[in-house]
Scaffold this active site. Structure first.
Site, PDB file in Angstrom:
ATOM      1  N   THR A  12      62.473  37.511  72.744  1.00  0.00           N
ATOM      2  CA  THR A  12      61.237  38.729  72.364  1.00  0.00           C
ATOM      3  C   THR A  12      60.056  38.186  71.996  1.00  0.00           C
ATOM      4  O   THR A  12      58.949  39.046  72.705  1.00  0.00           O
ATOM      5  CB  THR A  12      61.770  39.511  71.380  1.00  0.00           C
ATOM      6  OG1 THR A  12      63.144  39.963  71.637  1.00  0.00           O
ATOM      7  CG2 THR A  12      60.979  40.594  70.797  1.00  0.00           C
ATOM      8  N   THR A  85      65.814  35.836  69.391  1.00  0.00           N
ATOM      9  CA  THR A  85      66.716  35.978  68.018  1.00  0.00           C
ATOM     10  C   THR A  85      68.311  36.161  68.296  1.00  0.00           C
ATOM     11  O   THR A  85      69.026  35.833  67.398  1.00  0.00           O
ATOM     12  CB  THR A  85      66.368  37.309  67.290  1.00  0.00           C
ATOM     13  OG1 THR A  85      66.433  38.432  68.017  1.00  0.00           O
ATOM     14  CG2 THR A  85      64.922  37.068  66.984  1.00  0.00           C
TER      15      THR A  85
END
Length: 334
Positions: A12, A85
């Site tokens: 991300t 993540t």
């Protein structure tokens, strides 16, 4: 100033809207340019190793990252890795075992919002990671939302919030307070000698979460697929049913066939203990391996790593019970 290598792997933090949703597009240099204060902390060199959503990270990528870190670390004072993540805790745990005993910090970070967004958590996480990589710490760490976490104790517990990661069953190594690290006082551990770089692994590990009513023949299916190790997430402290539905006898069959089976708990905190209840003791009697308070991520990657090296079920059991990087708290025998 210390010399730090920044390795971008995607996630991300480096994503932008392109095609079907967010996808990694930004290079390591792009990320560093968005956090100019990093250059006041250390000298930085940037490398884009891969651009992958961490959902697509597989054990082969762990090896690619580990080999790159192993090759590059002698030339730097520390390394920061940008990573998605979603599987960051798996990669952090895998690197903890593969890289061996370190005398420098290897820091993994990411963000919940792209570095391109105005109110992203990426800039804080990157800055904090470079401060940690420039410290005197040694080992693999996850740095996120101002927390420094042992790489083999990190787990993602929230999908959207900035405080997405927690340290499970282990104190935080420290916290970032502005430009300073506040360390926790943690009693140093004694690690086994000879924990050197080794990126051998076996992907043949299956994670099975028990539910009420699960049929015993699920174990036959897993065996027939060729798995060498099975992690069983039992109930509570690690209980496995044996009455109306008997999973323990089926587990015994697989253990006798040379398949290593670990029994853990489905609970996130406080770990398992197979010695307390009959539903745990019966499993122990059949030869399962207890895992105490390891996270699922550490347990999975450790078992893959162990199976890549061990030559017998007894060796697997010995290595799984060995504390290599503070991934496990062994009970005190009285």
């Amino acid at each position: 100033m210390k010399n730090i290598l920044f390795i971008n792997t995607g996630g991300t933090i480096s994503s932008s809207a392109a095609g079907k949703g967010l996808t990694p597009t930004q290079s390591a240099a792009d990320i560093i340019s968005a956090v100019p204060e990093v250059k006041e902390i250390c000298n930085v060199e940037a490398m884009t190793l891969m651009s992958v959503d961490s959902t697509n990270i597989q054990p082969e990528e762990w090896v690619t990252i580990a080999r790159t870190v192993h090759e590059q670390l002698p030339s730097y004072d520390g390394i920061v890795i940008a990573h998605g993540t979603d599987t960051m805790a798996y990669t952090a745990s895998a690197l903890s075992f593969m890289l061996g005993a370190l005398d420098k910090p290897v820091v993994i970070t990411g963000s919940q919002v792209s570095v391109l967004a105005e109110y992203s958590d990426s800039r804080k996480n990157i800055k904090d990671s470079f401060l940690t990589a420039s410290s005197e710490l040694s080992g693999v760490f996850v740095v996120f939302n101002g927390k420094i976490i042992n790489g083999a104790r990190a787990s993602k517990v929230k999908t959207k919030s900035y405080d997405a990661f927690e340290s499970i069953n282990h104190p935080y190594i420290g916290y970032l307070d502005e430009d300073h690290i506040v360390y926790n006082e943690i009693e140093p551990s004694v690690y086994p000698e000879g924990h050197v770089y080794n990126d051998q692994y076996s992907p043949d590990v299956f994670l099975l979460k028990l539910i009420p009513g699960m049929r015993p023949d699920i174990f036959d299916a897993v065996r027939n697929l060729g798995y060498k190790g099975i992690i069983v997430e039992g109930f509570g402290l690690g209980g496995v049913p044996f009455k109306e539905i008997n999973l323990i006898d089926k587990i015994e069959e697989l253990v006798q066939d040379g398949i290593s089976i670990v029994v853990t708990t489905q609970c996130l905190y406080e770990g398992g203990d197979l010695t307390i209840y009959e539903v745990g003791q019966r499993a122990l009697e059949k030869g399962v391996i207890p895992c105490y308070d390891m996270t699922t991520e550490a347990l999975t990657t450790k078992m893959m790593w162990v199976l890549g090296q061990a030559n017998s079920p007894a060796e697997v059991a010995r290595m799984m019970a060995t504390n290599y990087v503070d991934e496990i708290t062994m009970p005190i025998l009285r």
